[in-house]
Motif scaffolding. Structure first.
Motif, PDB file in Angstrom:
ATOM      1  N   ILE A   1       0.871  -1.294  -0.051  1.00  7.15           N
ATOM      2  CA  ILE A   1       0.124   0.028  -0.128  1.00  7.15           C
ATOM      3  C   ILE A   1       0.717   1.331  -0.022  1.00  7.15           C
ATOM      4  O   ILE A   1       0.557   2.359  -0.014  1.00  7.15           O
ATOM      5  N   GLY A   2       2.232   1.088  -0.262  1.00  7.97           N
ATOM      6  CA  GLY A   2       3.010   2.126  -0.228  1.00  7.97           C
ATOM      7  C   GLY A   2       4.399   1.677  -0.493  1.00  7.97           C
ATOM      8  O   GLY A   2       4.758   1.571  -1.623  1.00  7.97           O
ATOM      9  N   SER A   3       5.175   1.291   0.752  1.00  9.29           N
ATOM     10  CA  SER A   3       6.613   0.714   0.598  1.00  9.29           C
ATOM     11  C   SER A   3       6.410  -0.524  -0.264  1.00  9.29           C
ATOM     12  O   SER A   3       5.849  -1.546   0.080  1.00  9.29           O
ATOM     13  N   ALA A   4       7.322  -0.348  -1.322  1.00 10.96           N
ATOM     14  CA  ALA A   4       7.266  -1.580  -2.456  1.00 10.96           C
ATOM     15  C   ALA A   4       7.845  -2.880  -1.895  1.00 10.96           C
ATOM     16  O   ALA A   4       7.579  -4.029  -2.252  1.00 10.96           O
ATOM     17  N   ARG A   5       8.423  -2.769  -0.751  1.00 14.72           N
ATOM     18  CA  ARG A   5       9.325  -3.904   0.006  1.00 14.72           C
ATOM     19  C   ARG A   5       8.195  -4.814   0.724  1.00 14.72           C
ATOM     20  O   ARG A   5       8.430  -5.607   1.476  1.00 14.72           O
ATOM     21  N   GLU A  25      -5.528  -4.887 -11.512  1.00 14.26           N
ATOM     22  CA  GLU A  25      -6.556  -3.922 -11.926  1.00 14.26           C
ATOM     23  C   GLU A  25      -5.926  -2.624 -12.439  1.00 14.26           C
ATOM     24  O   GLU A  25      -6.611  -1.870 -13.336  1.00 14.26           O
ATOM     25  N   ASP A  26      -4.716  -2.378 -12.119  1.00 12.97           N
ATOM     26  CA  ASP A  26      -3.940  -1.227 -12.764  1.00 12.97           C
ATOM     27  C   ASP A  26      -2.690  -1.922 -13.345  1.00 12.97           C
ATOM     28  O   ASP A  26      -1.702  -2.370 -12.649  1.00 12.97           O
ATOM     29  N   THR A  27      -2.471  -2.162 -14.408  1.00 14.10           N
ATOM     30  CA  THR A  27      -1.431  -3.111 -15.081  1.00 14.10           C
ATOM     31  C   THR A  27      -0.137  -2.518 -15.015  1.00 14.10           C
ATOM     32  O   THR A  27       0.887  -3.092 -14.787  1.00 14.10           O
ATOM     33  N   ARG A  28      -0.059  -1.026 -14.862  1.00 10.91           N
ATOM     34  CA  ARG A  28       1.167  -0.191 -14.804  1.00 10.91           C
ATOM     35  C   ARG A  28       1.886  -0.458 -13.566  1.00 10.91           C
ATOM     36  O   ARG A  28       2.894  -0.715 -13.288  1.00 10.91           O
ATOM     37  N   THR A  29       0.836  -0.410 -12.315  1.00 11.87           N
ATOM     38  CA  THR A  29       1.388  -0.633 -10.995  1.00 11.87           C
ATOM     39  C   THR A  29       1.887  -1.919 -11.097  1.00 11.87           C
ATOM     40  O   THR A  29       2.943  -1.916 -10.265  1.00 11.87           O
ATOM     41  N   LEU A  30       1.411  -2.910 -11.351  1.00  6.57           N
ATOM     42  CA  LEU A  30       1.789  -4.452 -11.134  1.00  6.57           C
ATOM     43  C   LEU A  30       3.108  -4.544 -11.895  1.00  6.57           C
ATOM     44  O   LEU A  30       4.170  -5.076 -11.371  1.00  6.57           O
ATOM     45  N   LYS A  31       3.163  -3.864 -13.222  1.00  6.48           N
ATOM     46  CA  LYS A  31       4.593  -3.755 -13.936  1.00  6.48           C
ATOM     47  C   LYS A  31       5.599  -3.274 -13.234  1.00  6.48           C
ATOM     48  O   LYS A  31       6.636  -3.842 -13.119  1.00  6.48           O
ATOM     49  N   LYS A  32       5.364  -2.338 -12.717  1.00  4.89           N
ATOM     50  CA  LYS A  32       6.361  -1.484 -11.999  1.00  4.89           C
ATOM     51  C   LYS A  32       7.098  -2.362 -10.790  1.00  4.89           C
ATOM     52  O   LYS A  32       7.981  -2.477 -10.352  1.00  4.89           O
ATOM     53  N   LEU A  33       6.005  -2.827  -9.950  1.00  4.71           N
ATOM     54  CA  LEU A  33       6.314  -3.882  -8.782  1.00  4.71           C
ATOM     55  C   LEU A  33       6.984  -5.044  -9.207  1.00  4.71           C
ATOM     56  O   LEU A  33       7.973  -5.283  -8.637  1.00  4.71           O
ATOM     57  N   LEU A  34       6.680  -5.441 -10.555  1.00  2.71           N
ATOM     58  CA  LEU A  34       7.557  -6.814 -10.792  1.00  2.71           C
ATOM     59  C   LEU A  34       8.732  -6.163 -11.254  1.00  2.71           C
ATOM     60  O   LEU A  34       9.958  -6.940 -10.931  1.00  2.71           O
ATOM     61  N   GLU A  35       9.021  -5.099 -11.721  1.00  2.00           N
ATOM     62  CA  GLU A  35      10.380  -4.309 -12.202  1.00  2.00           C
ATOM     63  C   GLU A  35      11.211  -4.325 -10.906  1.00  2.00           C
ATOM     64  O   GLU A  35      12.352  -4.758 -10.746  1.00  2.00           O
ATOM     65  N   ILE A  36      10.452  -3.681  -9.918  1.00  5.79           N
ATOM     66  CA  ILE A  36      11.313  -3.599  -8.475  1.00  5.79           C
ATOM     67  C   ILE A  36      11.992  -4.650  -8.107  1.00  5.79           C
ATOM     68  O   ILE A  36      12.950  -4.679  -7.485  1.00  5.79           O
ATOM     69  N   HIS A  37      11.018  -5.843  -8.226  1.00  2.00           N
ATOM     70  CA  HIS A  37      11.529  -6.985  -7.485  1.00  2.00           C
ATOM     71  C   HIS A  37      12.124  -8.060  -8.628  1.00  2.00           C
ATOM     72  O   HIS A  37      12.089  -9.215  -8.215  1.00  2.00           O
ATOM     73  N   ASP A  38      12.505  -7.315  -9.724  1.00  2.72           N
ATOM     74  CA  ASP A  38      13.111  -8.131 -10.714  1.00  2.72           C
ATOM     75  C   ASP A  38      12.645  -9.406 -11.245  1.00  2.72           C
ATOM     76  O   ASP A  38      13.131 -10.449 -11.201  1.00  2.72           O
ATOM     77  N   ILE A  39      11.271  -9.349 -11.428  1.00  3.25           N
ATOM     78  CA  ILE A  39      10.538 -10.503 -11.847  1.00  3.25           C
ATOM     79  C   ILE A  39      10.239 -10.388 -13.428  1.00  3.25           C
ATOM     80  O   ILE A  39       9.416  -9.276 -13.581  1.00  3.25           O
ATOM     81  N   GLN A  40      10.620 -11.157 -13.930  1.00  2.00           N
ATOM     82  CA  GLN A  40      10.590 -10.925 -15.665  1.00  2.00           C
ATOM     83  C   GLN A  40       9.066 -11.456 -15.960  1.00  2.00           C
ATOM     84  O   GLN A  40       8.526 -12.450 -15.385  1.00  2.00           O
TER      85      GLN A  40
END
Ligand code: SAM
Length: 288
Positions: free
Chosen positions: A20-24, A43-58
């Motif tokens: 809900i805030g801190s990506a970790r 629900e929001d594809t951009r938010t999920l993609k960003k989260l995947l990127e932060i956690h290095d998930i391809q």
């Protein structure tokens, strides 16, 4: 180093809670599911993609499918077809726990009615994060979600909840906070204790505790930004005379520590010690 495992997920629908805030603030199991699900839905594809990127998930060759209130009826049959083919689907809402003031309920019920496996990856949820730090009783609480937009409906809702004795929890928008505090002051009384939890786990996190009058006075002339959970003490605590509590606490604080004062007044007035501790602390800080 990646924080997730390569695993074969069982077929089914996975509701994945996200920060809900801190990506970790995401569980390792949630990362495992996001890394390995056959299909990703958000629900929001951009938010999920960003989260995947932060956690290095391809993403590999996976697309993130959009699913929200406005396209749910159209997308649901497509998701169900994939589930019936034995695929695993991970669904995340924009933030926090899916279905909590967020889309996903129709998807859940339809999938359940077909006997398809459903599981969750529990994690962050704003109402629980707020309740945990608010300082109000946590043994019983009522979650309303967002209050109605219309002022008269909001007042009606407050009146319905006025005598509930557990902690009340609402999701609120920054621009409506002042109006809500004013209406709450009118309905619940100026002395009812409230807590505004703003931007939890984010850079400008703010937890403000006080009577409704104090909260209104603090916020009414400010430009408030960010996301908010608003909590109210239950009826039992507010029925007693706040000014009498304050008088007793002030008297006790003259000769005792904050902790001892709270304990003594709680005992004498048969009130929860935890609430009085917060109050005594505030009186002490304001008085210094
Ligand atoms: N599904 C989410 C959950 O598990 O909490 C809630 C989604 S709801 C659409 C969004 C509302 O949750 C916001 O308007 C706010 O009231 C609350 N919220 C979400 N994140 C928050 C945060 N970091 N701090 C305070 N409130 C938050």
């Amino acid at each position: 180093m990646v924080n997730y495992k390569s695993i074969k997920l069982s077929p089914g629908l996975y509701f994945v809670s996200t920060p809900i805030g801190s990506a970790r603030d995401i569980t390792l199991r949630a990362l495992d599911i996001l890394a390995n699900a056959d299909v990703l839905v958000a629900e929001d594809t951009r938010t999920l993609k960003k989260l995947l990127e932060i956690h290095d998930i391809q993403l590999k060759n996976r697309k993130v499918i959009s699913y929200h209130d406005h396209n749910g009826n159209k997308i649901r049959p497509k998701l169900i077809a994939r589930l019936e083919q034995g695929k695993s689907i991970a669904y995340s809402s924009e933030a926090g726990t899916p279905l909590i003031a967020d889309p996903g309920f129709s998807l859940l019920t339809e999938v359940l009615s077909l006997g398809i496996n459903v599981t969750g990856a529990p994690g962050p949820c704003a109402l629980i994060a707020a309740l945990t730090v608010a300082g109000l009783p946590t043994d019983r609480f009522y979650f309303e979600g967002f209050l109605p937009n219309s002022k008269s409906q909001r007042e009606l809702k407050f009146r319905e909840l006025k005598s509930y004795s557990g902690t009340l929890i609402f999701y609120e928008s920054a621009k409506r906070l002042s109006d809500t505090l004013l209406k709450a002051t009118e309905v619940f009384g100026a002395d009812r204790q409230g807590v505004v939890c703003r931007e939890i786990t984010k850079k400008f996190e703010e937890i403000r505790r006080g009577s409704l009058k104090e909260l209104f006075e603090f916020y009414h002339d400010k430009i408030v930004k960010g996301e908010i959970v608003f909590l109210l003490a239950g009826a039992g605590n507010s029925d007693i005379d706040q000014s009498e509590i304050d008088r007793n606490l002030k008297r006790a604080l003259k000769s005792m520590s904050v902790k001892d004062s709270a304990e003594a007044v709680a005992l004498a007035m048969n009130l929860p010690r935890r609430d009085l501790y917060q109050r005594a602390l505030k009186i002490k800080i304001d008085g210094d």
